[in-house]
Design a protein around this motif. Sequence first.
Motif, PDB file in Angstrom:
ATOM      1  N   ASP A   1      12.765   4.539 -14.687  1.00  0.00           N
ATOM      2  CA  ASP A   1      11.762   3.667 -14.077  1.00  0.00           C
ATOM      3  C   ASP A   1      11.316   2.582 -15.049  1.00  0.00           C
ATOM      4  O   ASP A   1      11.121   1.415 -14.660  1.00  0.00           O
ATOM      5  CB  ASP A   1      10.547   4.496 -13.633  1.00  0.00           C
ATOM      6  CG  ASP A   1      10.838   5.322 -12.387  1.00  0.00           C
ATOM      7  OD1 ASP A   1      11.931   5.172 -11.799  1.00  0.00           O
ATOM      8  OD2 ASP A   1       9.978   6.158 -11.998  1.00  0.00           O
TER       9      ASP A   1
ATOM     10  N   HIS B   1      13.874  -0.013 -15.295  1.00  0.00           N
ATOM     11  CA  HIS B   1      13.838  -0.852 -14.094  1.00  0.00           C
ATOM     12  C   HIS B   1      12.707  -1.860 -14.194  1.00  0.00           C
ATOM     13  O   HIS B   1      12.871  -3.051 -13.877  1.00  0.00           O
ATOM     14  CB  HIS B   1      13.675   0.048 -12.858  1.00  0.00           C
ATOM     15  CG  HIS B   1      13.947  -0.656 -11.579  1.00  0.00           C
ATOM     16  ND1 HIS B   1      14.050  -0.003 -10.373  1.00  0.00           N
ATOM     17  CD2 HIS B   1      14.140  -1.983 -11.290  1.00  0.00           C
ATOM     18  CE1 HIS B   1      14.291  -0.894  -9.409  1.00  0.00           C
ATOM     19  NE2 HIS B   1      14.346  -2.102  -9.957  1.00  0.00           N
TER      20      HIS B   1
ATOM     21  N   GLU C   1       7.808  -3.319  -5.004  1.00  0.00           N
ATOM     22  CA  GLU C   1       8.655  -2.290  -5.588  1.00  0.00           C
ATOM     23  C   GLU C   1       8.242  -2.001  -7.028  1.00  0.00           C
ATOM     24  O   GLU C   1       8.198  -0.838  -7.453  1.00  0.00           O
ATOM     25  CB  GLU C   1      10.118  -2.718  -5.552  1.00  0.00           C
ATOM     26  CG  GLU C   1      10.715  -2.728  -4.150  1.00  0.00           C
ATOM     27  CD  GLU C   1      12.120  -3.308  -4.134  1.00  0.00           C
ATOM     28  OE1 GLU C   1      12.856  -3.027  -3.172  1.00  0.00           O
ATOM     29  OE2 GLU C   1      12.471  -4.039  -5.085  1.00  0.00           O
ATOM     30  N   LEU C   2       7.922  -3.056  -7.760  1.00  0.00           N
ATOM     31  CA  LEU C   2       7.514  -2.871  -9.146  1.00  0.00           C
ATOM     32  C   LEU C   2       6.178  -2.162  -9.250  1.00  0.00           C
ATOM     33  O   LEU C   2       5.966  -1.329 -10.141  1.00  0.00           O
ATOM     34  CB  LEU C   2       7.459  -4.224  -9.859  1.00  0.00           C
ATOM     35  CG  LEU C   2       8.812  -4.939 -10.003  1.00  0.00           C
ATOM     36  CD1 LEU C   2       8.604  -6.319 -10.638  1.00  0.00           C
ATOM     37  CD2 LEU C   2       9.775  -4.107 -10.839  1.00  0.00           C
TER      38      LEU C   2
ATOM     39  N   ARG D   1      13.615  -6.684 -12.153  1.00  0.00           N
ATOM     40  CA  ARG D   1      14.295  -6.796 -10.859  1.00  0.00           C
ATOM     41  C   ARG D   1      13.469  -6.078  -9.788  1.00  0.00           C
ATOM     42  O   ARG D   1      12.858  -5.054 -10.038  1.00  0.00           O
ATOM     43  CB  ARG D   1      15.698  -6.196 -10.921  1.00  0.00           C
ATOM     44  CG  ARG D   1      16.651  -6.940 -11.874  1.00  0.00           C
ATOM     45  CD  ARG D   1      18.093  -6.462 -11.674  1.00  0.00           C
ATOM     46  NE  ARG D   1      18.221  -5.038 -11.926  1.00  0.00           N
ATOM     47  CZ  ARG D   1      18.488  -4.507 -13.092  1.00  0.00           C
ATOM     48  NH1 ARG D   1      18.622  -5.302 -14.162  1.00  0.00           N
ATOM     49  NH2 ARG D   1      18.592  -3.198 -13.243  1.00  0.00           N
ATOM     50  N   GLY D   2      13.490  -6.644  -8.609  1.00  0.00           N
ATOM     51  CA  GLY D   2      12.793  -6.056  -7.477  1.00  0.00           C
ATOM     52  C   GLY D   2      11.576  -6.854  -7.091  1.00  0.00           C
ATOM     53  O   GLY D   2      11.088  -7.720  -7.835  1.00  0.00           O
ATOM     54  N   THR D   3      11.063  -6.532  -5.950  1.00  0.00           N
ATOM     55  CA  THR D   3       9.889  -7.235  -5.439  1.00  0.00           C
ATOM     56  C   THR D   3       8.661  -6.736  -6.157  1.00  0.00           C
ATOM     57  O   THR D   3       8.677  -5.694  -6.831  1.00  0.00           O
ATOM     58  CB  THR D   3       9.740  -6.990  -3.935  1.00  0.00           C
ATOM     59  OG1 THR D   3       9.486  -5.597  -3.716  1.00  0.00           O
ATOM     60  CG2 THR D   3      11.010  -7.393  -3.189  1.00  0.00           C
TER      61      THR D   3
ATOM     62  N   LEU E   1       6.762   1.415  -8.644  1.00  0.00           N
ATOM     63  CA  LEU E   1       7.337   2.041  -9.830  1.00  0.00           C
ATOM     64  C   LEU E   1       6.256   2.356 -10.861  1.00  0.00           C
ATOM     65  O   LEU E   1       6.294   3.409 -11.523  1.00  0.00           O
ATOM     66  CB  LEU E   1       8.388   1.126 -10.457  1.00  0.00           C
ATOM     67  CG  LEU E   1       9.784   1.137  -9.820  1.00  0.00           C
ATOM     68  CD1 LEU E   1      10.659   0.094 -10.481  1.00  0.00           C
ATOM     69  CD2 LEU E   1      10.423   2.523  -9.961  1.00  0.00           C
TER      70      LEU E   1
END
Length: 246
Positions: free
Chosen positions: A82, A85, A95-96, A90-92, A99
């Motif tokens: 995580d 990531h 999403e972040l 990366r990601g919206t 996380l």
Amino acid sequence: MKADPRDQQRLLDLQAIDTRAAQLDRARSKLPVLARLEELARTRMLANDDVVSAQTEHGDLEREVTKAEADVQLVRDRAARDQAHLDSGRGTAKELTALQHEMASLARRQSELEEIELDVMERAEAAEMELARARTQLAQVDAQISEARAERDEQQADLGAQLAEALAPRDALVAELPEDLVALYEKLRASHGGLGAAMLHARRCLGCQLELNAADMTRIRDAAADEVLRCEECSRILVRTAESGL
């Protein structure tokens, strides 16, 4: 039955040999060390049970430690993924954010699992100490058993040598006595607790330790010297000597 008075008196020599041999044989089977060995065998069984119990407990806890470590590592690996990531960006945003919440949750879970892991490790360490103590106790008992066995062997060997020495003249003595007299003696010895012939001493049978009455003493006085007499009370061969009081 008739037998030379000297042969009858030599039965007392044979009886003395057999009595001494019986005493030595009994002593060999009643050595205090034998009772100690029996007690040590019981102690060893309990000590071995303690070792088995401690081994089982330690093994169970070792498996718990392995599982606890795996659980903690699983959470750490997930948190590391995580974090990687998040670090990548990366990601919206949603999403972040999710996380980040998950990482916070993983951090709490990791803390809980590490506490469990620490508790299990402490119990495993205590179990290992208990196992070491149980093994030490068992080793001490085994050492005591070895020492007691050596003592037993030494004492039994000594008594065995004494027994052999005591029995050494027996065969030669038996060979010099009439067969029928020896046969009667052996038969009575087998059925009267190892005592087949006894001296008549001062009007008393030394087999049953009873004093003979006047009638019995008269019967004995009137008997021929070569007559093999029997005690009226215990049936053993009654041997007349100069000490019989006749």
